[in-house]
Design an enzyme around this catalytic site. Sequence first.
Site, PDB file in Angstrom:
ATOM      1  N   SER A 110      39.766  85.972   6.402  1.00 29.31           N
ATOM      2  CA  SER A 110      41.035  86.200   5.704  1.00 29.31           C
ATOM      3  C   SER A 110      41.627  84.832   5.383  1.00 29.31           C
ATOM      4  CB  SER A 110      41.986  87.039   6.567  1.00 29.31           C
ATOM      5  OG  SER A 110      42.130  86.489   7.861  1.00 29.31           O
ATOM      6  N   GLU A 155      45.247  82.456   4.243  1.00 26.36           N
ATOM      7  CA  GLU A 155      46.709  82.339   4.111  1.00 26.36           C
ATOM      8  C   GLU A 155      47.040  81.460   2.907  1.00 26.36           C
ATOM      9  OE1 GLU A 155      49.511  81.434   7.520  1.00 26.36           O
ATOM     10  OE2 GLU A 155      49.840  79.643   6.295  1.00 26.36           O
ATOM     11  N   ASP A 163      61.314  79.860  11.920  1.00 24.58           N
ATOM     12  CA  ASP A 163      62.140  78.708  12.297  1.00 24.58           C
ATOM     13  C   ASP A 163      63.486  78.816  11.609  1.00 24.58           C
ATOM     14  OD1 ASP A 163      60.035  77.471  13.770  1.00 24.58           O
ATOM     15  OD2 ASP A 163      59.134  76.871  11.859  1.00 24.58           O
ATOM     16  N   LYS A 213      55.036  90.717  22.430  1.00 22.59           N
ATOM     17  CA  LYS A 213      54.944  91.014  20.991  1.00 22.59           C
ATOM     18  C   LYS A 213      53.899  92.092  20.721  1.00 22.59           C
ATOM     19  CE  LYS A 213      54.183  86.652  19.611  1.00 22.59           C
ATOM     20  NZ  LYS A 213      54.090  85.439  18.781  1.00 22.59           N
ATOM     21  N   GLN A 260      48.395  64.235   6.478  1.00 23.52           N
ATOM     22  CA  GLN A 260      48.937  65.597   6.392  1.00 23.52           C
ATOM     23  C   GLN A 260      48.569  66.391   7.650  1.00 23.52           C
ATOM     24  OE1 GLN A 260      46.927  68.508   3.791  1.00 23.52           O
ATOM     25  NE2 GLN A 260      48.882  68.731   2.715  1.00 23.52           N
ATOM     26  N   PHE A 299      51.318  68.009  10.229  1.00 20.31           N
ATOM     27  CA  PHE A 299      51.352  69.444  10.510  1.00 20.31           C
ATOM     28  C   PHE A 299      51.140  69.711  12.000  1.00 20.31           C
ATOM     29  CE2 PHE A 299      49.789  71.011   6.050  1.00 20.31           C
ATOM     30  CZ  PHE A 299      51.036  70.689   5.532  1.00 20.31           C
ATOM     31  N   HIS A 316      40.566  83.266  10.237  1.00 16.95           N
ATOM     32  CA  HIS A 316      41.693  83.266   9.296  1.00 16.95           C
ATOM     33  C   HIS A 316      41.940  81.821   8.852  1.00 16.95           C
ATOM     34  CE1 HIS A 316      45.398  84.838   7.489  1.00 16.95           C
ATOM     35  NE2 HIS A 316      46.036  83.789   7.984  1.00 16.95           N
TER      36      HIS A 316
END
Length: 276
Positions: free
Chosen positions: A7, A9, A100, A156, A203, A207, A257
Site C-alpha cells: 500500500s 501513502e 499534531d 487504540k 530530508q 523527518f 506500506h
Amino acid sequence: MKPIEISFEFFPPKTPEGIEKLRETRKQLALLKPKFVSVTFGAGGSTQQGTLDTVLEMAADGLEAAPHLSCIGSSKDSLRGILNQYRSHGIRHIVALRGDLPSGMGEVGELRYASELVSFIRAEHGDWFWIEVAGYPEYHPQSRSPKHDLENFARKVKAGANSAITQYFFNADAYFRFVDDARKLGVDVPIVPGIMPITNFSQLMRFSEMCGAEVPRWVARRLESFGDDREAIRAFGLDVVTGLCQRLVDAGVPGLHFYTLNASAATKAICERLGV
C-alpha cells in the site's frame, strides 16, 4: 509463497504542478496493484478539502483510497461532518490518528487520543469503515515511556481498529519486538510495517528527528559521506531499504506500506527488486 500486499501513502498537493506530479506518480504506482492507498490530513485538518479531493480522484481511478483523519484540534461536530461526507461518497477505509496540534492553535479539541477517535467512529458508523491506526516500533516521541506507548497502541486497537500501520524504521528487530510485545497485550490485528525509501539525506534526517525514527549510525554516516552525489545516495538507499523489506517479507509480515512522498521511482524500484 503468497504475493506481498503493498500500500502507498500520498499527501494532498497544494499547487497545480503538485497535482500533475501526483497524478503521474499514482499512474506509475497503480501498475503495482496496491491493496489500498492512503492520503494524509494536515495538522488540525488544514488539508481537509485537499484530502477529500485527492481521495475521490483516486477512488474514481479504481483505487481503494483511505483518508487520514486526525482528531486533535477538531470538534466532534466537524469530525462527524467529515465522516458523513466520506461515507456519502462510498469511502469505507480510514486511517484514524491523534495528529499534531498546529503551531499557534491552543485548542486540543473534544477528542484527545486516537483511541477516542476510533471509539467515536465506531459509535457513529458501526462497521462501515475499515479503521487503520498507527504503531510506533521505536515509540512515539511524545510518549512518556515505551511501556506507556505500547499500552496506548493496545487501547487504540481494542477501541475497534481493524489493522495498524507502523511509523517507518530501519531496524527490523525493533518492529519484531514491537509486534511480539503487542501480541502479549492481546493485540491480534495485522501490524503492517511502514517503509520510507531513502532518496535525500537531509530530508531523511529532518523527518526522522520529528517522528522519532532512528536512522542507524552506519547508515547516516555512509549517506553523509556521499555529500551532494544524489545518485550514490539513491543507490545506497535502495540497497538498504530493499534489504530491510526482504527481511520483513521473509519473516511473513502482513504487507508493506510505503511512504512515497508523492514520488514513484524509489518505491517502484524497491518493489521490482522484491518481485512485486
